[in-house]
Design an enzyme around this catalytic site. Structure first.
Site, PDB file in Angstrom:
ATOM      1  CD  GLU A 282      -1.177  -0.078   3.729  1.00  0.00           C
ATOM      2  OE1 GLU A 282      -2.321  -0.552   3.569  1.00  0.00           O
ATOM      3  OE2 GLU A 282      -0.775   0.373   4.811  1.00  0.00           O
ATOM      4  CG  PHE A 403       5.554  -9.622  -8.563  1.00  0.00           C
ATOM      5  CD1 PHE A 403       4.896  -9.050  -7.488  1.00  0.00           C
ATOM      6  CD2 PHE A 403       6.712 -10.358  -8.321  1.00  0.00           C
ATOM      7  CE1 PHE A 403       5.374  -9.205  -6.194  1.00  0.00           C
ATOM      8  CE2 PHE A 403       7.196 -10.518  -7.041  1.00  0.00           C
ATOM      9  CZ  PHE A 403       6.525  -9.935  -5.971  1.00  0.00           C
ATOM     10  N   GLY A 405       9.196  -7.770  -7.721  1.00  0.00           N
ATOM     11  CA  GLY A 405      10.006  -8.197  -6.567  1.00  0.00           C
ATOM     12  C   GLY A 405       9.657  -7.478  -5.288  1.00  0.00           C
ATOM     13  CG  ASP A 407       9.040  -2.497  -0.807  1.00  0.00           C
ATOM     14  OD1 ASP A 407       8.493  -3.037  -1.778  1.00  0.00           O
ATOM     15  OD2 ASP A 407       8.444  -1.789   0.013  1.00  0.00           O
ATOM     16  CG  ASP A 443       9.563  10.053  -3.051  1.00  0.00           C
ATOM     17  OD1 ASP A 443      10.348  10.209  -2.096  1.00  0.00           O
ATOM     18  OD2 ASP A 443       8.365   9.751  -2.905  1.00  0.00           O
ATOM     19  CG  HIS A 445      11.614   6.252  -0.458  1.00  0.00           C
ATOM     20  ND1 HIS A 445      11.023   5.028  -0.397  1.00  0.00           N
ATOM     21  CD2 HIS A 445      10.628   7.139  -0.757  1.00  0.00           C
ATOM     22  CE1 HIS A 445       9.736   5.149  -0.626  1.00  0.00           C
ATOM     23  NE2 HIS A 445       9.472   6.424  -0.862  1.00  0.00           N
ATOM     24  CE1 TYR A 482       9.365   5.710 -12.365  1.00  0.00           C
ATOM     25  CE2 TYR A 482       7.277   4.759 -13.075  1.00  0.00           C
ATOM     26  CZ  TYR A 482       8.646   4.662 -12.924  1.00  0.00           C
ATOM     27  OH  TYR A 482       9.311   3.533 -13.305  1.00  0.00           O
TER      28      TYR A 482
HETATM   29  N1  LIG Z   1       5.160  -3.700  -9.736  1.00  0.00           N
HETATM   30  C1  LIG Z   1       5.213  -4.035  -8.450  1.00  0.00           C
HETATM   31  N2  LIG Z   1       5.691  -5.243  -8.078  1.00  0.00           N
HETATM   32  C2  LIG Z   1       5.737  -5.608  -6.777  1.00  0.00           C
HETATM   33  N3  LIG Z   1       5.312  -4.819  -5.758  1.00  0.00           N
HETATM   34  C3  LIG Z   1       4.841  -3.603  -6.062  1.00  0.00           C
HETATM   35  C4  LIG Z   1       4.767  -3.144  -7.411  1.00  0.00           C
HETATM   36  N4  LIG Z   1       4.256  -1.895  -7.401  1.00  0.00           N
HETATM   37  C5  LIG Z   1       4.038  -1.576  -6.113  1.00  0.00           C
HETATM   38  N5  LIG Z   1       4.371  -2.594  -5.302  1.00  0.00           N
HETATM   39  C6  LIG Z   1       4.271  -2.635  -3.826  1.00  0.00           C
HETATM   40  O1  LIG Z   1       3.300  -1.701  -3.397  1.00  0.00           O
HETATM   41  C7  LIG Z   1       3.883  -0.671  -2.571  1.00  0.00           C
HETATM   42  C8  LIG Z   1       3.199   0.665  -2.839  1.00  0.00           C
HETATM   43  O2  LIG Z   1       3.363   1.037  -4.193  1.00  0.00           O
HETATM   44  P1  LIG Z   1       3.744   2.509  -4.645  1.00  0.00           P
HETATM   45  O3  LIG Z   1       5.024   2.918  -4.022  1.00  0.00           O
HETATM   46  O4  LIG Z   1       3.704   2.569  -6.133  1.00  0.00           O
HETATM   47  O5  LIG Z   1       2.509   3.315  -3.999  1.00  0.00           O
HETATM   48  P2  LIG Z   1       2.285   4.871  -3.721  1.00  0.00           P
HETATM   49  O6  LIG Z   1       0.896   5.079  -3.280  1.00  0.00           O
HETATM   50  O7  LIG Z   1       2.673   5.658  -4.927  1.00  0.00           O
HETATM   51  O8  LIG Z   1       3.279   5.138  -2.556  1.00  0.00           O
HETATM   52  P3  LIG Z   1       3.730   6.495  -1.857  1.00  0.00           P
HETATM   53  O9  LIG Z   1       3.175   6.431  -0.481  1.00  0.00           O
HETATM   54  O10 LIG Z   1       5.248   6.398  -1.865  1.00  0.00           O
HETATM   55  O11 LIG Z   1       3.209   7.641  -2.692  1.00  0.00           O
HETATM   56  C9  LIG Z   1       5.379  -0.716  -2.923  1.00  0.00           C
HETATM   57  O12 LIG Z   1       6.191  -0.265  -1.875  1.00  0.00           O
HETATM   58  C10 LIG Z   1       5.591  -2.189  -3.213  1.00  0.00           C
HETATM   59  O13 LIG Z   1       5.773  -2.913  -2.025  1.00  0.00           O
END
Ligand SMILES: Nc1ncnc2c1ncn2[C@@H]1O[C@H](COP(=O)(O)OP(=O)(O)OP(=O)(O)O)[C@@H](O)[C@H]1O
Length: 591
Positions: A282, A403, A405, A407, A443, A445, A482
């Site tokens: 999430e 998918f 992998g 973090d 961003d 991290h 992004y």
């Molecule tokens: N393509 C993917 N493959 C595997 N896991 C993923 C993938 N995309 C996202 N995740 C998992 O979901 C989490 C949240 O995704 P993401 O960082 O894109 O969300 P966000 O809402 O943009 O986060 P933020 O709070 O940084 O704005 C990631 O940290 C990761 O664990």
């Protein structure tokens, strides 16, 4: 100073900045000496409590706007999971806790509550002292709540409490343990937005008027939400044909989705399809699910990131993105993904997440996904709002991705040779992004870098017509998320204007938070500008994570130590490069 700093107990090194440290580094104390000198035997109102330890809060006041030096993760045998904060996940050797065990949380005397006991809190309270007869928490009295460990996070995020309180996080809920300081915001490293929202949710109530949120903060927050709602994400040249109107942004988004209109959720994703999903992650903006194909072929699995847009209601403390703001993320994701096609001209790189499709849907959040959300919450304690909050006219954008992998934060590398080559993959991907799209991630991290194991021996890049074949050493790195990124595409610049996001720039707690300030300074707070040095800043941060924080399986071998040495050399030179392109050109000479 770095050498001396290694000897400061991680637990008391509240901020990674030397200049922010409240300790005389030159006379670093042992833990025992520190306790004798700084910990009172009885708690008082001037004491921040967590678990069985007490620290005087005047010892941890600090300033911001300084550059942190990342501390060494190997100084102590990980007494706290987060090396920088004492409030992190501490597993004391004498205090074995089991999941779902009863956990006690103490609040200091200044604590006061805005709300009646929240139902989810009430449900889980095992014992509550000083509760008045009308079921309201008594204000201004010491409170001791005993909660089921697994429900601490969910319960606490629903109450507002005083800025003097420090709560001790439970094992699986690091971000609730964000510290609340008077002069700065200490956030958990990684996904800062969630940690920042937790901090916002716990903003102070003035002691004289405990029923009202701190007026200054409340009005500032209103301003920052209004700003977020109108935040510019696309800026086009004057003569551009794409006139920036909402209808136009919606039309462009639907174009990217190959749709003529917004689909009903249930017609885009059937129940049997959703039944093959599980929630895997999430973010502040979206829930992430994995569709596991019945074919059992990994390549057929799909990651779905579901982002609510255009609604008026706050989600996870954030204003929902507009068509314009989501278009920025969609365009950047799709264009960077297209860089992975090897026949696409003079440059390619496939270190960016593979976007398979984008859909725009509308409706109630499907019941099955709600169930998956709850299961995840039971397992891992979600920090997000329950998706039942969405109405039947809610619009969502769904990014369908491969998918990629785990973090980096959670991945266990074999050794530093493997992480060194993963770093190179990221550098080459960013270099190609800079070349083709004037891309800056902004961003990057360790929660936004995914690592997967691979059987491929090499990975290819093409940079300025030069093909580079990089050894994988068994891992593949992928850049995601992004939200803050920037590209130039066509006549337009897609970016995120952070100039009014004051809270982010006040954050401390990890080298990560210095990077946002470093970016702001080099960009002169003009976020449309292309300045690839920001990518170099993030590479410098990643190197520090590889040296100090990521996990290694074999960390005593000669090979590991040899590559640690290489990483250290990079650490000391990286900030002299102008861009990842510049750095990549230098690396090519060594390949
Ligand atoms: N393509 C993917 N493959 C595997 N896991 C993923 C993938 N995309 C996202 N995740 C998992 O979901 C989490 C949240 O995704 P993401 O960082 O894109 O969300 P966000 O809402 O943009 O986060 P933020 O709070 O940084 O704005 C990631 O940290 C990761 O664990």
């Amino acid at each position: 100073m770095n050498l001396l700093k290694r000897d400061v107990h991680a637990s008391f090194n509240l901020n990674s900045s030397y200049e922010n440290s409240c300790f005389d580094i030159t006379t670093a104390l042992s833990e025992k000496q520190f306790k004798e000198q700084h910990m009172p035997t009885t708690p008082s109102s001037n004491v921040l409590q967590f678990g069985k330890s007490h620290l005087h809060k005047d010892k941890i006041e600090k300033t911001i706007d300084s550059v942190s030096t990342p501390s060494r993760g190997d100084v102590f045998k990980n007494p706290f999971k987060c090396a920088l904060s004492p409030i992190g996940n501490w597993d004391s050797p004498n205090q074995k806790r089991r999941e779902n065990s009863v956990e006690s949380i103490s609040f200091d005397v200044a604590s006061s509550y805005k709300n009646d006991l929240h139902p989810s809190l009430a449900e889980n309270v095992v014992s509550l002292q000083k509760k008045s007869s009308n079921n309201k928490l008594q204000l201004g009295s010491p409170l001791s709540l005993v909660l089921q460990n697994k429900n601490v996070n969910r319960a606490l995020k629903n109450v507002c409490f005083d800025s003097n309180i420090v709560t001790r996080g439970s094992r699986n809920s690091p971000s609730i343990s964000s510290q609340i300081m008077n002069k700065g915001i200490t956030l958990q490293p990684g996904k800062w937005r969630k940690s920042l929202n937790t901090w916002r949710r716990t903003q102070s109530l003035p002691s004289g008027n405990p029923t009202k949120l701190n007026g200054d903060y409340e009005s500032e927050r209103k301003v920052s939400l209004t700003v977020a709602a109108h935040r510019k994400s696309i800026s086009c040249r004057k003569h551009s044909s794409s006139e920036p109107t909402k209808t136009n942004f919606k039309r462009q988004l639907l174009g990217r989705c190959n749709q003529s209109h917004v689909l009903r959720f249930e017609s885009a994703y059937s129940d049997p399809y959703l039944e093959c999903c599980e929630k895997i992650g999430e973010g502040a903006f979206g829930e992430v699910f994995l569709y596991k194909s019945p074919t059992q072929k990994e390549a057929d699995n799909v990651v779905l990131k579901i982002i609510p847009i255009e609604g008026l209601q706050l989600v996870n403390g954030e204003i929902q993105k507009t068509y314009e703001q989501i278009l920025q993320e969609v365009v950047i994701s799709m264009e960077l993904c297209a860089l992975g096609h090897e026949n696409r001209g003079i440059s390619f790189a496939n270190g960016f997440v593979n976007i398979q499709a984008v859909k725009c849907v509308k409706g109630h959040y499907p019941a099955h996904l709600q169930k998956l959300w709850e299961e995840y919450d039971d397992r891992k304690e979600s920090e997000n709002d329950h998706p039942q909050c969405f109405m039947s006219d809610q619009i969502y954008v769904v990014l369908e991705m491969a998918f990629s992998g785990k973090d980096m934060e959670k991945f266990i590398f074999k050794n530093a040779e493997q992480s060194y080559y993963a770093l190179q993959q990221i550098v080459f991907a960013l270099a190609v992004g800079e070349m083709v799209y004037e891309f800056e991630h902004r961003d990057l991290h360790w929660g936004n870098i995914l690592i997967a194991t691979t059987n491929e021996k090499y990975i290819c890049y093409k940079l300025k017509n030069q093909v580079i074949s990089l050894p994988t050493k068994g891992v593949k790195a992928t850049v995601i998320d992004y939200t803050l990124s920037r590209i130039t595409y066509g006549d337009c610049c897609y970016y995120n204007d952070l100039s009014l996001d004051k809270d982010l720039f006040a954050a401390t707690g990890d080298y990560q938070f210095d990077i946002y300030r470093m970016m702001r300074d080099i960009l002169n707070d003009k976020w449309e500008t292309f300045e690839p040095k920001t990518n170099v800043f993030w590479i410098s941060y990643i190197i520090s994570k590889l040296l100090n924080n990521v996990k290694y399986k074999n960390n005593r071998t000669k090979l590991h130590l040899e590559y640690i040495k290489k990483l250290r050399t990079l650490e000391s030179t990286i900030l002299s490069y102008k861009s990842c392109m510049d750095f990549a050109m230098n690396l090519i000479m060594d390949i």
